[in-house]
Design a protein around this motif. Sequence first.
Motif, PDB file in Angstrom:
ATOM      1  N   ILE A  77       0.790  -1.033   0.063  1.00  0.00           N
ATOM      2  CA  ILE A  77       0.214  -0.088   0.091  1.00  0.00           C
ATOM      3  C   ILE A  77       0.855   1.149   0.043  1.00  0.00           C
ATOM      4  O   ILE A  77       2.147   1.170   0.219  1.00  0.00           O
ATOM      5  CB  ILE A  77      -0.935   0.109   1.303  1.00  0.00           C
ATOM      6  CG1 ILE A  77      -0.241   0.012   2.426  1.00  0.00           C
ATOM      7  CG2 ILE A  77      -1.980  -1.075   1.118  1.00  0.00           C
ATOM      8  CD1 ILE A  77      -1.115   0.229   3.680  1.00  0.00           C
ATOM      9  N   SER A  78       0.117   2.465  -0.436  1.00  0.00           N
ATOM     10  CA  SER A  78       0.994   3.715  -0.515  1.00  0.00           C
ATOM     11  C   SER A  78       0.998   4.069   0.983  1.00  0.00           C
ATOM     12  O   SER A  78       0.215   3.990   1.914  1.00  0.00           O
ATOM     13  CB  SER A  78       0.562   4.485  -1.338  1.00  0.00           C
ATOM     14  OG  SER A  78      -0.711   5.239  -0.897  1.00  0.00           O
ATOM     15  N   ARG A  79       1.781   5.271   1.356  1.00  0.00           N
ATOM     16  CA  ARG A  79       2.020   5.940   2.471  1.00  0.00           C
ATOM     17  C   ARG A  79       0.796   6.665   2.651  1.00  0.00           C
ATOM     18  O   ARG A  79       0.033   6.955   3.635  1.00  0.00           O
ATOM     19  CB  ARG A  79       3.234   6.997   2.606  1.00  0.00           C
ATOM     20  CG  ARG A  79       4.425   6.425   2.588  1.00  0.00           C
ATOM     21  CD  ARG A  79       4.935   5.670   4.075  1.00  0.00           C
ATOM     22  NE  ARG A  79       5.033   6.740   5.024  1.00  0.00           N
ATOM     23  CZ  ARG A  79       5.949   6.972   5.527  1.00  0.00           C
ATOM     24  NH1 ARG A  79       7.215   6.550   5.266  1.00  0.00           N
ATOM     25  NH2 ARG A  79       5.953   7.866   6.433  1.00  0.00           N
ATOM     26  N   ASP A  80       0.097   7.139   1.630  1.00  0.00           N
ATOM     27  CA  ASP A  80      -1.345   7.930   1.639  1.00  0.00           C
ATOM     28  C   ASP A  80      -2.289   7.130   2.421  1.00  0.00           C
ATOM     29  O   ASP A  80      -3.091   7.371   2.995  1.00  0.00           O
ATOM     30  CB  ASP A  80      -1.529   8.349   0.469  1.00  0.00           C
ATOM     31  CG  ASP A  80      -0.586   9.674   0.010  1.00  0.00           C
ATOM     32  OD1 ASP A  80       0.031  10.230   0.884  1.00  0.00           O
ATOM     33  OD2 ASP A  80      -0.663   9.837  -1.332  1.00  0.00           O
ATOM     34  N   LYS A  87      -6.827   6.953  10.178  1.00  0.00           N
ATOM     35  CA  LYS A  87      -8.024   7.922  10.500  1.00  0.00           C
ATOM     36  C   LYS A  87      -9.269   7.099  10.673  1.00  0.00           C
ATOM     37  O   LYS A  87     -10.166   7.641  11.271  1.00  0.00           O
ATOM     38  CB  LYS A  87      -8.434   8.854   9.325  1.00  0.00           C
ATOM     39  CG  LYS A  87      -7.124   9.873   9.072  1.00  0.00           C
ATOM     40  CD  LYS A  87      -7.683  10.689   7.815  1.00  0.00           C
ATOM     41  CE  LYS A  87      -6.246  11.727   7.568  1.00  0.00           C
ATOM     42  NZ  LYS A  87      -6.736  12.286   6.079  1.00  0.00           N
ATOM     43  N   ASP A  88      -9.265   5.943  10.383  1.00  0.00           N
ATOM     44  CA  ASP A  88     -10.270   4.972  10.625  1.00  0.00           C
ATOM     45  C   ASP A  88     -10.283   4.486  11.915  1.00  0.00           C
ATOM     46  O   ASP A  88      -9.425   4.166  12.780  1.00  0.00           O
ATOM     47  CB  ASP A  88     -10.033   3.560   9.734  1.00  0.00           C
ATOM     48  CG  ASP A  88     -11.316   2.890   9.613  1.00  0.00           C
ATOM     49  OD1 ASP A  88     -11.379   1.915  10.625  1.00  0.00           O
ATOM     50  OD2 ASP A  88     -11.991   2.500   8.686  1.00  0.00           O
ATOM     51  N   PRO A  89     -11.539   4.485  12.576  1.00  0.00           N
ATOM     52  CA  PRO A  89     -11.692   4.194  13.936  1.00  0.00           C
ATOM     53  C   PRO A  89     -11.175   2.787  14.348  1.00  0.00           C
ATOM     54  O   PRO A  89     -10.612   2.646  15.539  1.00  0.00           O
ATOM     55  CB  PRO A  89     -13.168   4.365  14.159  1.00  0.00           C
ATOM     56  CG  PRO A  89     -13.980   4.807  13.153  1.00  0.00           C
ATOM     57  CD  PRO A  89     -12.775   4.845  11.965  1.00  0.00           C
ATOM     58  N   VAL A  95      -2.673   1.160  13.456  1.00  0.00           N
ATOM     59  CA  VAL A  95      -1.551   2.271  12.774  1.00  0.00           C
ATOM     60  C   VAL A  95      -0.780   2.856  13.793  1.00  0.00           C
ATOM     61  O   VAL A  95       0.510   2.964  13.834  1.00  0.00           O
ATOM     62  CB  VAL A  95      -2.339   3.306  11.981  1.00  0.00           C
ATOM     63  CG1 VAL A  95      -1.298   4.460  11.532  1.00  0.00           C
ATOM     64  CG2 VAL A  95      -3.000   2.557  10.797  1.00  0.00           C
ATOM     65  N   GLN A  96      -1.418   3.171  14.859  1.00  0.00           N
ATOM     66  CA  GLN A  96      -0.574   4.026  16.076  1.00  0.00           C
ATOM     67  C   GLN A  96       0.368   3.018  16.811  1.00  0.00           C
ATOM     68  O   GLN A  96       1.258   3.450  16.911  1.00  0.00           O
ATOM     69  CB  GLN A  96      -1.526   4.698  17.050  1.00  0.00           C
ATOM     70  CG  GLN A  96      -1.116   5.371  18.112  1.00  0.00           C
ATOM     71  CD  GLN A  96      -0.431   6.487  17.676  1.00  0.00           C
ATOM     72  OE1 GLN A  96      -0.692   7.150  16.579  1.00  0.00           O
ATOM     73  NE2 GLN A  96       0.649   6.931  18.468  1.00  0.00           N
TER      74      GLN A  96
END
Length: 157
Positions: A77-80, A87-89, A95-96
């Motif tokens: 996948i891309s960094r974007d 941002k997805d709940p 991600v964090q």
Amino acid sequence: MGRPKKYTAASLKKGVAAYFNSIRYERAVVYNEVFQGHDGTARYRDVIACDDEGKPIMRKVWTKPPSLAGLCLHLKISRDTWAEYGKDPDMGPIVQEARMIVEDYWSDQLANDCKGARFALEANMGWGERWSTKQEIVHNVGNSLEEFLKKQEEPDA
């Protein structure tokens, strides 16, 4: 409505774990113990360090530095896209956590006075505080190093 996401929260978590597991392993902590040999000389042997319960203490060993770019390559996948997943709940905590693993690796490298670690933390992890050198500290106190040393040599009046 955009294109469907490549990963669900469960599959993203599995993919992130696979990336980190592909570049690290665990090894028991070993230390040298001194003992007296049959001839009276000091000998050494490797001993596995254990916790209070007698279980071996393990540490993570990295075969290469972890990175968010490497993680994105692994996930294809891309960094974007990675940023959008953040941002997805449901995916945000995954991600964090991945980001914190990478940050933890680089913060550990600071103990080795690694300039690359400092750069990685400042550029990628938001460690934007100003770092002071010894020269800057002496300068900010108002004395040059020479003045400070000269004052140390002067006898007390």
